[in-house]
Design a protein around this motif. Structure first.
Motif, PDB file in Angstrom:
ATOM      1  N   LEU A  60     -23.870  -5.727 -33.408  1.00 42.08           N
ATOM      2  CA  LEU A  60     -23.685  -4.299 -33.659  1.00 42.08           C
ATOM      3  C   LEU A  60     -23.199  -4.049 -35.086  1.00 42.08           C
ATOM      4  N   TYR A  61     -22.293  -4.894 -35.558  1.00 37.97           N
ATOM      5  CA  TYR A  61     -21.785  -4.728 -36.914  1.00 37.97           C
ATOM      6  C   TYR A  61     -22.879  -4.993 -37.946  1.00 37.97           C
ATOM      7  N   ARG A  62     -23.782  -5.888 -37.638  1.00 39.38           N
ATOM      8  CA  ARG A  62     -24.921  -6.125 -38.525  1.00 39.38           C
ATOM      9  C   ARG A  62     -25.847  -4.910 -38.555  1.00 39.38           C
ATOM     10  N   ARG A  63     -26.133  -4.374 -37.375  1.00 38.97           N
ATOM     11  CA  ARG A  63     -27.089  -3.270 -37.271  1.00 38.97           C
ATOM     12  C   ARG A  63     -26.571  -2.012 -37.963  1.00 38.97           C
ATOM     13  N   TYR A  64     -25.263  -1.773 -37.863  1.00 44.62           N
ATOM     14  CA  TYR A  64     -24.712  -0.517 -38.360  1.00 44.62           C
ATOM     15  C   TYR A  64     -23.892  -0.671 -39.644  1.00 44.62           C
ATOM     16  N   ASN A  65     -23.954  -1.838 -40.287  1.00 43.45           N
ATOM     17  CA  ASN A  65     -23.256  -2.049 -41.568  1.00 43.45           C
ATOM     18  C   ASN A  65     -21.758  -1.789 -41.444  1.00 43.45           C
ATOM     19  N   VAL A  66     -21.109  -2.529 -40.560  1.00 44.06           N
ATOM     20  CA  VAL A  66     -19.678  -2.377 -40.328  1.00 44.06           C
ATOM     21  C   VAL A  66     -18.921  -3.467 -41.088  1.00 44.06           C
ATOM     22  N   VAL A  67     -17.900  -3.047 -41.831  1.00 45.67           N
ATOM     23  CA  VAL A  67     -17.092  -3.987 -42.600  1.00 45.67           C
ATOM     24  C   VAL A  67     -15.628  -3.561 -42.492  1.00 45.67           C
ATOM     25  N   GLY A  68     -14.714  -4.549 -42.429  1.00 41.93           N
ATOM     26  CA  GLY A  68     -13.309  -4.177 -42.329  1.00 41.93           C
ATOM     27  C   GLY A  68     -12.434  -5.366 -42.008  1.00 41.93           C
ATOM     28  N   PHE A  69     -11.271  -5.086 -41.341  1.00 45.45           N
ATOM     29  CA  PHE A  69     -10.354  -6.186 -41.057  1.00 45.45           C
ATOM     30  C   PHE A  69      -9.690  -6.019 -39.703  1.00 45.45           C
ATOM     31  N   GLU A  70      -9.155  -7.139 -39.204  1.00 42.78           N
ATOM     32  CA  GLU A  70      -8.465  -7.164 -37.915  1.00 42.78           C
ATOM     33  C   GLU A  70      -6.970  -6.958 -38.152  1.00 42.78           C
ATOM     34  N   THR A  71      -6.399  -6.055 -37.381  1.00 48.21           N
ATOM     35  CA  THR A  71      -5.104  -5.457 -37.694  1.00 48.21           C
ATOM     36  C   THR A  71      -4.023  -5.803 -36.667  1.00 48.21           C
ATOM     37  N   TYR A  72      -2.795  -5.415 -37.019  1.00 45.00           N
ATOM     38  CA  TYR A  72      -1.673  -5.423 -36.081  1.00 45.00           C
ATOM     39  C   TYR A  72      -1.432  -4.032 -35.499  1.00 45.00           C
ATOM     40  N   GLY A  73      -2.361  -3.143 -35.658  1.00 43.97           N
ATOM     41  CA  GLY A  73      -2.256  -1.776 -35.160  1.00 43.97           C
ATOM     42  C   GLY A  73      -3.208  -0.889 -35.935  1.00 43.97           C
ATOM     43  N   GLU A  74      -3.635   0.201 -35.307  1.00 46.93           N
ATOM     44  CA  GLU A  74      -4.615   1.081 -35.912  1.00 46.93           C
ATOM     45  C   GLU A  74      -4.054   2.498 -35.998  1.00 46.93           C
ATOM     46  N   GLN A  75      -4.427   3.194 -37.037  1.00 46.75           N
ATOM     47  CA  GLN A  75      -4.020   4.584 -37.183  1.00 46.75           C
ATOM     48  C   GLN A  75      -5.224   5.501 -36.960  1.00 46.75           C
ATOM     49  N   TYR A  76      -4.952   6.605 -36.282  1.00 45.68           N
ATOM     50  CA  TYR A  76      -5.995   7.603 -36.024  1.00 45.68           C
ATOM     51  C   TYR A  76      -5.320   8.971 -35.965  1.00 45.68           C
ATOM     52  N   ARG A  77      -5.636   9.818 -36.957  1.00 47.75           N
ATOM     53  CA  ARG A  77      -4.992  11.121 -37.097  1.00 47.75           C
ATOM     54  C   ARG A  77      -3.473  10.932 -37.144  1.00 47.75           C
TER      55      ARG A  77
END
Length: 393
Positions: free
Chosen positions: A353-370
């Motif tokens: 899925l990450y290949r198909r949709y060009n996803v790049v990033g990192f694995e975290t100790y927590g995520e922020q959203y709004r």
């Protein structure tokens, strides 16, 4: 250049590149060679905790002398080529089509909320110098936060308040689950106990998102003794926390591990929606340390993981349709999601899925959203393939 070093040029002008090179200077050199002569105004970098930060800073300055930099340590990276257990992930923003300002928030372990909000408002005014706000739908904020300060809730709340509606996503710096030292970079300086905030305005269609893959069960726990500031739960249902949790999931308390916590997440219900409150580790006294603050009296629900590939596919497909085609996704994914995917032997499906949709990033100790700090979630910013119509520019 190492065979493992790869680069992708996106239609919006962003360059993404990644390498598994073990040495920081070599990694940056190979990334620079891969990107070539592209003019980069802002670098965002995610790197292995065993890289020497000063060496990484020197190399970035030498190879990208005109670029601003921001970044943090990771617990693994990911790219269109798949997962990256160690190495360097780089996102290079061009000046054309993107206007970016950034700042560092220091001493977040003892955050001055008013001073933080004032700094964010000042940064926002730098991005919004021309009176009426008619470009809001093409602005977003990225946060990188020290994942060992246990301060994300306060930091995110203060930032979101001052952003006045600009959507925020981001991730907490990790260090391969050793919990010893997380590092942030900003324009050549090394920071700990800090957060880096970037505000971005772009000519391209964008949308922030979050995705998780769990559903609540009927098993409930009441937090009956906790240290909220330290994110430690001592008792669940008036019993030692680790023992009560282990009995509920059918495991030996002595055998609890990060893999156990990834497979059997806990969630809290807020506003009719469930959000993960993931366990970081079991402590020698039988208490449980969490990645998020957990107040005494809170009801935690044992959650059941769903098909992580199907959930991720559905969200990326939705974004693809909403934006008229995905050009790039910058993602922040909880390290526990990777452990869960590995234990279920479906990491290859996520990689596809990450290949198909060009996803790049990192694995975290927590995520922020709004205005929220989350666990065991995949958040990010999706950038569409086509520029916004000329009439909106």
């Amino acid at each position: 250049m190492d065979q493992g070093t790869q680069m992708r040029a996106h239609l919006c002008g962003i360059r993404t590149a990644w390498t598994g090179a073990a040495d920081a200077a070599r990694a940056v050199s190979e990334i620079a060679d891969a990107i070539g002569g592209a003019e980069i105004a802002q670098l965002v970098v995610f790197f292995s905790p065993d890289y020497e930060p000063a060496a990484l800073n020197r190399a970035l300055k030498a190879h990208f002398p005109g670029a601003a930099t921001a970044g943090c340590t990771m617990s693994g990276g990911f790219s269109p080529a798949g997962g990256l257990d160690r190495g360097l992930v780089v996102i290079g923003f061009p000046a054309k089509g993107f206007r970016i300002v950034s700042t560092v928030l220091d001493a977040i372990g003892h955050l001055d909320v008013e001073r933080t909000a004032s700094a964010v408002r000042s940064l926002r005014r730098t991005l919004e110098p021309h009176g009426p706000d008619d470009r809001r739908e093409r602005r977003f904020a990225l946060s990188l936060i020290d994942g060992l300060t246990d301060a994300e809730e306060t930091v995110v709340s203060a930032i979101a308040w001052a952003l006045d509606g600009i959507p925020l996503v981001g991730g907490s710096a990790g260090d391969d689950l050793t919990f010893r030292d997380t590092v942030l970079l900003h324009d050549g300086a090394i920071h700990r106990d800090a957060a880096v905030l970037l505000l971005v305005e772009t000519d391209f269609p964008v949308q922030i998102f979050k995705s998780d893959n769990f559903e609540p069960t009927s098993t409930k726990f009441v937090v009956t003794a906790s240290d909220n500031e330290g994110r430690v739960v001592h008792e669940l249902n008036a019993e030692p926390a680790a023992r009560e949790y282990a009995m509920a999931v059918g495991l030996d308390p002595e055998g609890l591990s990060p893999m156990s916590f990834a497979a059997y997440p806990l969630a809290v219900k807020i506003g009719g929606e469930y959000f993960c409150r993931s366990i970081r580790r079991m402590n020698p006294d039988g208490s449980l340390s969490f990645f998020c603050a957990v107040d005494e009296g809170v009801v935690l629900t044992l959650a059941q993981p769903c098909d992580i590939v199907a959930a991720t596919r559905a969200e990326l497909s939705r974004l693809d349709e909403a934006l008229g085609g995905l050009d790039l996704v910058i993602g922040f994914e909880c390290v526990l999601r990777r452990l869960d995917a590995e234990s279920r032997q479906v990491r290859h499906g996520i990689a596809e899925l990450y290949r198909r949709y060009n996803v790049v990033g990192f694995e975290t100790y927590g995520e922020q959203y709004r205005a929220m700090h989350l666990n065991q979630t995949f958040t990010g910013i999706a950038i569409g393939r086509v520029p916004a119509p000329a009439g909106l520019a």
